[in-house]
Design a protein around this motif. Structure first.
Motif, mmCIF file in Angstrom:
data_model
loop_
_atom_site.group_PDB
_atom_site.id
_atom_site.type_symbol
_atom_site.label_atom_id
_atom_site.label_comp_id
_atom_site.label_asym_id
_atom_site.label_seq_id
_atom_site.Cartn_x
_atom_site.Cartn_y
_atom_site.Cartn_z
ATOM 1 N N VAL B 49 0.845 -1.197 0.000
ATOM 2 C CA VAL B 49 0.000 0.000 0.000
ATOM 3 C C VAL B 49 0.879 1.245 0.000
ATOM 4 O O VAL B 49 1.896 1.322 0.669
ATOM 5 C CB VAL B 49 -0.959 0.034 1.211
ATOM 6 C CG1 VAL B 49 -2.017 -1.042 1.103
ATOM 7 C CG2 VAL B 49 -0.186 -0.074 2.516
ATOM 8 N N GLN B 150 -4.943 1.458 0.664
ATOM 9 C CA GLN B 150 -5.531 0.476 1.564
ATOM 10 C C GLN B 150 -5.426 -0.926 0.977
ATOM 11 O O GLN B 150 -5.243 -1.106 -0.238
ATOM 12 C CB GLN B 150 -7.011 0.796 1.806
ATOM 13 C CG GLN B 150 -7.232 2.087 2.601
ATOM 14 C CD GLN B 150 -6.806 1.939 4.052
ATOM 15 O OE1 GLN B 150 -7.530 1.405 4.862
ATOM 16 N NE2 GLN B 150 -5.608 2.418 4.368
ATOM 17 N N LEU B 151 -5.520 -1.875 1.874
ATOM 18 C CA LEU B 151 -5.512 -3.272 1.438
ATOM 19 C C LEU B 151 -6.922 -3.615 0.949
ATOM 20 O O LEU B 151 -7.645 -4.417 1.544
ATOM 21 C CB LEU B 151 -5.078 -4.178 2.596
ATOM 22 C CG LEU B 151 -3.656 -3.926 3.111
ATOM 23 C CD1 LEU B 151 -3.429 -4.676 4.413
ATOM 24 C CD2 LEU B 151 -2.639 -4.357 2.071
ATOM 25 N N ALA B 181 1.306 -4.613 3.668
ATOM 26 C CA ALA B 181 1.277 -3.418 4.514
ATOM 27 C C ALA B 181 2.575 -2.638 4.335
ATOM 28 O O ALA B 181 3.608 -3.173 3.953
ATOM 29 C CB ALA B 181 1.109 -3.810 5.968
ATOM 30 N N ASN B 311 -7.338 -5.407 8.738
ATOM 31 C CA ASN B 311 -6.108 -5.581 7.979
ATOM 32 C C ASN B 311 -5.055 -4.612 8.525
ATOM 33 O O ASN B 311 -5.305 -3.411 8.624
ATOM 34 C CB ASN B 311 -6.334 -5.276 6.497
ATOM 35 C CG ASN B 311 -7.289 -6.262 5.875
ATOM 36 O OD1 ASN B 311 -7.152 -7.474 6.057
ATOM 37 N ND2 ASN B 311 -8.291 -5.752 5.150
ATOM 38 N N TYR B 313 -2.306 -2.517 7.825
ATOM 39 C CA TYR B 313 -1.818 -1.970 6.567
ATOM 40 C C TYR B 313 -0.622 -1.064 6.734
ATOM 41 O O TYR B 313 0.020 -0.694 5.759
ATOM 42 C CB TYR B 313 -2.946 -1.230 5.832
ATOM 43 C CG TYR B 313 -3.440 0.015 6.543
ATOM 44 C CD1 TYR B 313 -4.455 -0.057 7.494
ATOM 45 C CD2 TYR B 313 -2.908 1.253 6.232
ATOM 46 C CE1 TYR B 313 -4.896 1.080 8.139
ATOM 47 C CE2 TYR B 313 -3.340 2.403 6.875
ATOM 48 C CZ TYR B 313 -4.328 2.310 7.833
ATOM 49 O OH TYR B 313 -4.765 3.428 8.478
#
Lengths: 265, 533
Positions: B49, B150-151, B181, B311, B313
């Motif tokens: 990301v 973002q994931l 991440a 998540n 990230y």
């Protein structure tokens, strides 16, 4: 006194039973036989901090040094004369105000009611007294140097009230000592000085009386005289006028008065 | 096709039968879907990301494509309105460049930024230099693409347009999904006070590499050396505060019992007003965490950002350690230091009395370390201990100048408590002189790291050693002449009990009755260097 460079190369281990020993020259012994105060020893770091210290013992030397010279001069050299003596001492030690100079004259010389005065190196007026046959003179310096000790050198002083020996024979030796004020410890000493009178005394009166006045007759003469000096075993020498003769071998002294014994020679 | 007109004529008579005059008949063919279009991350790059990466756009044509056609990518914004963004950044920048992946030749690409949340477009020209037929494939390398924040899955549309501008092939919903991440742009931890084992306010600053979207939360993981409750049992995490732009957090503490322990700060971004974007910072302040128990550098704090789907990230732990400073040991009951003897170089038992500033759990990992000044001489080996206050049994060892007391029974020396011990066995030799020594260093340690220390104590002996004298004391000073006031040579004899250090001097104070010359000659006789003066 600081001794350096004794351990400049390295440290050195000791166990307490190993001696550290060294000498130092030109140290002047105490001026009297009185024990000194104590020595103090310290081993210090190079920065001056104490490592080890100890208070040592006192030191007492055992022999008083000898005056370089002692000279005695009479004002009058007549036997039995009452006169004054000038004492000249050349010292090896310091003298300190209050020290005593003790002079023990031979018995033939009498000191009575002495008075003393400085001549060289000492105060003009000196306290002195007789005690047990010895003259004690208290050292004093001129006021300007009262507080400083007198350096080794020549000191002289005069003592009146001295009666010469009764004969011109050299006197026995004087004992001259310097000592601390309390008479307890010697500083210097000498026992070699003598004095010799230069003139006889004068018989104050003399008379002759014969028990007969007949001519050419053996008679006894009574000799009466008053001498000034008396010496054990002394002799009287009578010189006869030429008109008188003495029979050889038959002369005796009789009816002697004022003497315990007399023989005729 | 914009339209056309025509005339119908009888060719035999030349008579016009009918005619039509039209302004044009529009014909707009429907573009065919690309057979396939994918976006992947170029080899050598990680699908992280926010990372600047090269992506590969592979397209398979479903129909004939004229030479000179262009490929147009419609790319969503880097951040989304659903995350709370209001002025979204783009994945495209002036650094964008394109290559024909099959030939590695540069091709022209230009971009335009859509208004607001409208997609941005990237137009690639020079790729289709010859006609393509159905089934042909081209791959474009788009360089310096800023990966999504973002994931999550982002949809890109791909268009193949003829030179005339008409779309020949197209495909929407080509997905891009970052999978890794990233690391926070910056994260630092700062305790307000640094003394070991003391409670302190901790301050963590964070600079974002991506975004802090709606629903995100922050997880702070503590190093094992930093505890999270104070001695009175008050839960300090209730005192967490954050940058004012963020909502006051809800502290989720369930992770505090995990190893390593952590806590989450949730509810901090609930609307666009809380939203934080790339390069922006936020702060977390925690009241009264407890500093590490020793000066050993702690393990790392970790700050991690999680999205609403849990998540992780973005995170960082690099450099997020703390190094506490030692507490200060105080002098204990007087005397602080004493010895069974005070003579220089005497071998002694040595007693120390101190007061702890910081509690020391004197288990097997604790120790008390005393470094004696160099002026002392220590015998390496095992020493005995006695006269213990503050702790019971333990072991004592000496190595060089260092005495280590360790292997305690399970005692605890409390903060402010006096402790005392005597190092026995006569293994410590006092300094060789009365000068004040250099300083001791005394430390309490936990696992070999300092807890409290003091480095100001010195030792000054008030008693020096005693020089020995000969059995007959007067033999210590013997003049060669025993006559009054005679200049003579003196012989001195002394018995030092221990070593005489280098460059030591001998000082003799004579009684006043003895007169010293202005200079004298000294001669060594025994156990002294001949160079003496």
């Amino acid at each position: 006194m600081t001794v350096s460079n004794g351990y400049s190369a390295s440290s050195q281990s000791f166990t307490g039973s190993q001696a550290l020993k060294f000498t130092a020259t030109s140290i002047t012994n105490p001026r009297s036989l009185q024990p000194t105060g104590t020595f103090a020893f310290a081993i210090k770091s190079s920065s001056g901090s104490d490592i080890y210290t100890v208070t040592g013992s006192t030191l007492a030397v055992t022999t008083a040094s000898t005056f370089s010279s002692v000279a005695i001069a009479q004002s009058v050299g007549t036997n039995g004369a009452s006169t004054s003596y000038t004492w000249t001492l050349t010292t090896n030690s310091q003298l300190v105000a209050g020290d005593l100079i003790k002079i023990t004259p031979p018995s033939s010389i009498v000191v009575a009611s002495p008075s003393c005065s400085g001549v060289t190196g000492l105060a003009s007026s000196l306290a002195c007294s007789m005690s047990s046959g010895s003259l004690f003179v208290t050292v004093a310096f001129a006021r300007r140097r009262q507080l400083a000790p007198g350096d080794p050198g020549t000191y002289s002083f005069m003592t009146s009230g001295v009666t010469n020996a009764p004969s011109t024979a050299p006197s026995s030796t004087f004992t001259v000592q310097s000592m601390l004020s309390d008479q307890s410890y010697l500083i210097e000493q000498d026992s070699s000085a003598t004095v010799s009178n230069s003139a006889s005394g004068t018989i104050t009166s003399a008379s002759v009386a014969a028990d007969s006045v007949a001519l050419s007759t053996a008679v006894s003469y009574t000799l009466t005289f008053t001498p000034v000096n008396y010496v054990q075993g002394m002799s009287f020498k009578v010189t006869l006028p030429i008109q008188l003769s003495i029979s050889s071998g038959t002369n005796t002294c009789t009816n002697v008065q004022g003497l315990t014994d007399a023989t005729f020679n | 096709m914009s339209g056309y007109g025509g005339t119908l004529t009888n060719t035999s008579s030349g008579v016009v039968l009918d005619s039509l005059t039209s302004s044009g008949v529009l014909f707009t063919p429907t573009p065919k879907s690309l057979t396939a279009a994918t976006i992947s991350v170029a080899s050598g790059f990680t699908n992280t990301v926010g990372a600047t990466i090269d992506i590969l756009v592979a397209i398979t044509y479903s129909s004939a494509i004229d030479s000179g056609s262009v490929v147009v990518l419609s790319i969503p914004k880097w951040e989304r309105s659903s995350d709370g963004a209001t002025s979204p950044n783009s994945c495209l920048s002036s650094s964008i460049a394109c290559e024909n992946e099959s030939t590695s030749s540069s091709i022209t690409c230009s971009y335009s930024i859509g208004s607001g949340f409208a997609d941005d477009t990237l137009t690639v020209t020079g790729l289709i230099t010859s006609a393509r037929v159905s089934g042909d494939t081209d791959t474009i390398r788009v360089k310096n693409f800023i990966n999504y924040s973002q994931l999550a899955t982002y949809s890109v549309s791909v268009f193949v347009n003829a030179a005339s501008g008409s779309t020949t092939n197209s495909l929407t919903g080509v997905s891009m999904t970052p999978t890794a991440a990233t690391t926070l742009a910056q994260a630092e931890v700062l305790p307000f006070t640094l003394t070991v084992n003391s409670e302190s306010v901790y301050f963590i600053s964070v600079q974002l590499n991506t975004i802090l979207p709606i629903g995100a939360y922050v997880r702070i993981t503590l190093p094992p050396q930093v505890s999270y409750t104070d001695t009175s049992g008050v839960d300090i995490l209730s005192a967490v505060s954050m940058t004012s732009a963020l909502n006051s957090p809800t502290v989720v503490k369930t992770g505090l019992t995990a190893t390593p322990s952590y806590f989450d700060l949730t509810g901090i971004v609930t609307s666009s007003s809380n939203y934080r974007t790339k390069s922006q910072t936020f702060f977390v302040q925690m009241t009264s965490l407890r500093n590490p128990p020793s000066v050993a550098t702690s393990g790392s704090f970790t700050v991690a950002l999680y999205d609403s789907s849990n998540n992780r990230y973005e995170s960082s732990s690099t450099g997020m350690t703390v190094t506490a400073t030692a507490g200060v040991l105080s002098e204990g009951t007087s005397p602080t230091m004493s010895a069974t003897s005070t003579g220089v170089l005497d071998s002694v038992d040595f007693t120390l009395s101190l007061q702890a500033a910081t509690a020391l759990s004197t288990g097997t990992t604790a120790s008390i370390v005393v470094t004696f000044p160099s002026e002392f001489t220590l015998t390496t080996g095992t020493c005995s201990l006695s006269d213990l206050i503050g702790f019971s049994s333990s072991t004592c060892s000496i190595s060089g100048q260092v005495v280590t007391i360790s292997n305690f029974a399970s005692d605890t020396i409390s903060a402010g408590e006096n402790f005392k011990f005597t190092i026995g066995s006569n293994m410590i030799a006092l300094p060789s002189n009365t000068a004040t020594t250099s300083t001791f260093t005394i430390e309490t340690q936990a696992s070999g790291s300092k807890v409290d220390s003091i480095s100001s104590l010195t030792w000054s002996q008030t008693t020096v050693g005693t020089l020995g004298l000969p059995t007959t004391a007067t033999d210590a000073t013997v003049p060669s002449s025993s006559t009054t006031y005679t200049s003579t040579t003196y012989t001195f004899e002394l018995y030092p009990p221990h070593v005489i250090e280098q460059n030591a001097v001998i000082e003799i104070t004579f009684p006043t009755e003895i007169t010293l010359p202005s200079s004298t000659t000294c001669t060594a006789l025994q156990n002294i260097e001949t160079t003496l003066s």
